[in-house]
Design a protein around this motif. Structure first.
Motif, PDB file in Angstrom:
ATOM      1  N   VAL A  66       0.676  -1.209   0.080  1.00  0.00           N
ATOM      2  CA  VAL A  66      -0.172  -0.064   0.018  1.00  0.00           C
ATOM      3  C   VAL A  66       0.761   1.234  -0.172  1.00  0.00           C
ATOM      4  O   VAL A  66       0.796   2.193  -0.978  1.00  0.00           O
ATOM      5  CB  VAL A  66      -0.915  -0.036   1.113  1.00  0.00           C
ATOM      6  CG1 VAL A  66      -1.594   1.219   1.369  1.00  0.00           C
ATOM      7  CG2 VAL A  66      -2.065  -1.172   1.190  1.00  0.00           C
TER       8      VAL A  66
ATOM      9  N   VAL B  86      -8.740  -1.840   1.230  1.00  0.00           N
ATOM     10  CA  VAL B  86      -8.316  -2.047  -0.146  1.00  0.00           C
ATOM     11  C   VAL B  86      -9.455  -2.632  -0.948  1.00  0.00           C
ATOM     12  O   VAL B  86     -10.163  -3.399  -0.474  1.00  0.00           O
ATOM     13  CB  VAL B  86      -7.106  -3.109  -0.131  1.00  0.00           C
ATOM     14  CG1 VAL B  86      -6.537  -3.373  -1.408  1.00  0.00           C
ATOM     15  CG2 VAL B  86      -6.239  -2.770   0.927  1.00  0.00           C
TER      16      VAL B  86
ATOM     17  N   PHE C 146      -6.757   1.230   6.563  1.00  0.00           N
ATOM     18  CA  PHE C 146      -6.705   1.316   5.388  1.00  0.00           C
ATOM     19  C   PHE C 146      -7.845   0.362   5.176  1.00  0.00           C
ATOM     20  O   PHE C 146      -7.933  -0.702   5.440  1.00  0.00           O
ATOM     21  CB  PHE C 146      -5.393   0.763   4.484  1.00  0.00           C
ATOM     22  CG  PHE C 146      -4.347   1.883   4.783  1.00  0.00           C
ATOM     23  CD1 PHE C 146      -4.388   2.923   3.794  1.00  0.00           C
ATOM     24  CD2 PHE C 146      -3.179   1.788   5.774  1.00  0.00           C
ATOM     25  CE1 PHE C 146      -3.352   3.913   3.855  1.00  0.00           C
ATOM     26  CE2 PHE C 146      -2.570   2.606   5.766  1.00  0.00           C
ATOM     27  CZ  PHE C 146      -2.436   3.818   4.934  1.00  0.00           C
TER      28      PHE C 146
ATOM     29  N   ALA D 291      -5.462   2.018  -2.084  1.00  0.00           N
ATOM     30  CA  ALA D 291      -5.991   1.678  -0.668  1.00  0.00           C
ATOM     31  C   ALA D 291      -6.788   3.061  -0.364  1.00  0.00           C
ATOM     32  O   ALA D 291      -6.127   4.279  -0.627  1.00  0.00           O
ATOM     33  CB  ALA D 291      -5.556   1.067   0.465  1.00  0.00           C
TER      34      ALA D 291
END
Length: 77
Positions: A44, A60, A58, A51
């Motif tokens: 990321v 995704v 986070f 993300a």
């Protein structure tokens, strides 16, 4: 409002229907890829896996993980 997700060409792809996007946590991505959470964070932060930041965590897009795995596939035979 639309957001962007990497497409097959590496260029961002417009996503108009955000309610249709499935988001995964870093732990879920790690389990799906069978790697550590730290590896997912590196992907990321390195820009290899897009993300969305939600608070301090986070999320995704599931499609981004599937695309990453599809493009990362290596045929050793």
């Amino acid at each position: 409002m639309a957001t962007q997700q990497p497409g097959h060409s590496g260029q961002p792809e417009r996503v108009e229907n955000l309610s249709a996007v499935q988001f995964l946590t870093v732990a879920e991505v790690a389990a799906m890829m069978r790697v550590s959470k730290m590896t997912v964070y590196r992907l990321v932060h390195g820009g290899e896996l897009p993300a969305a930041r939600v608070g301090r965590s986070f999320r995704v897009p599931k499609r981004a993980v599937e695309d990453y795995l599809r493009h990362a596939y290596f045929d050793a035979g």
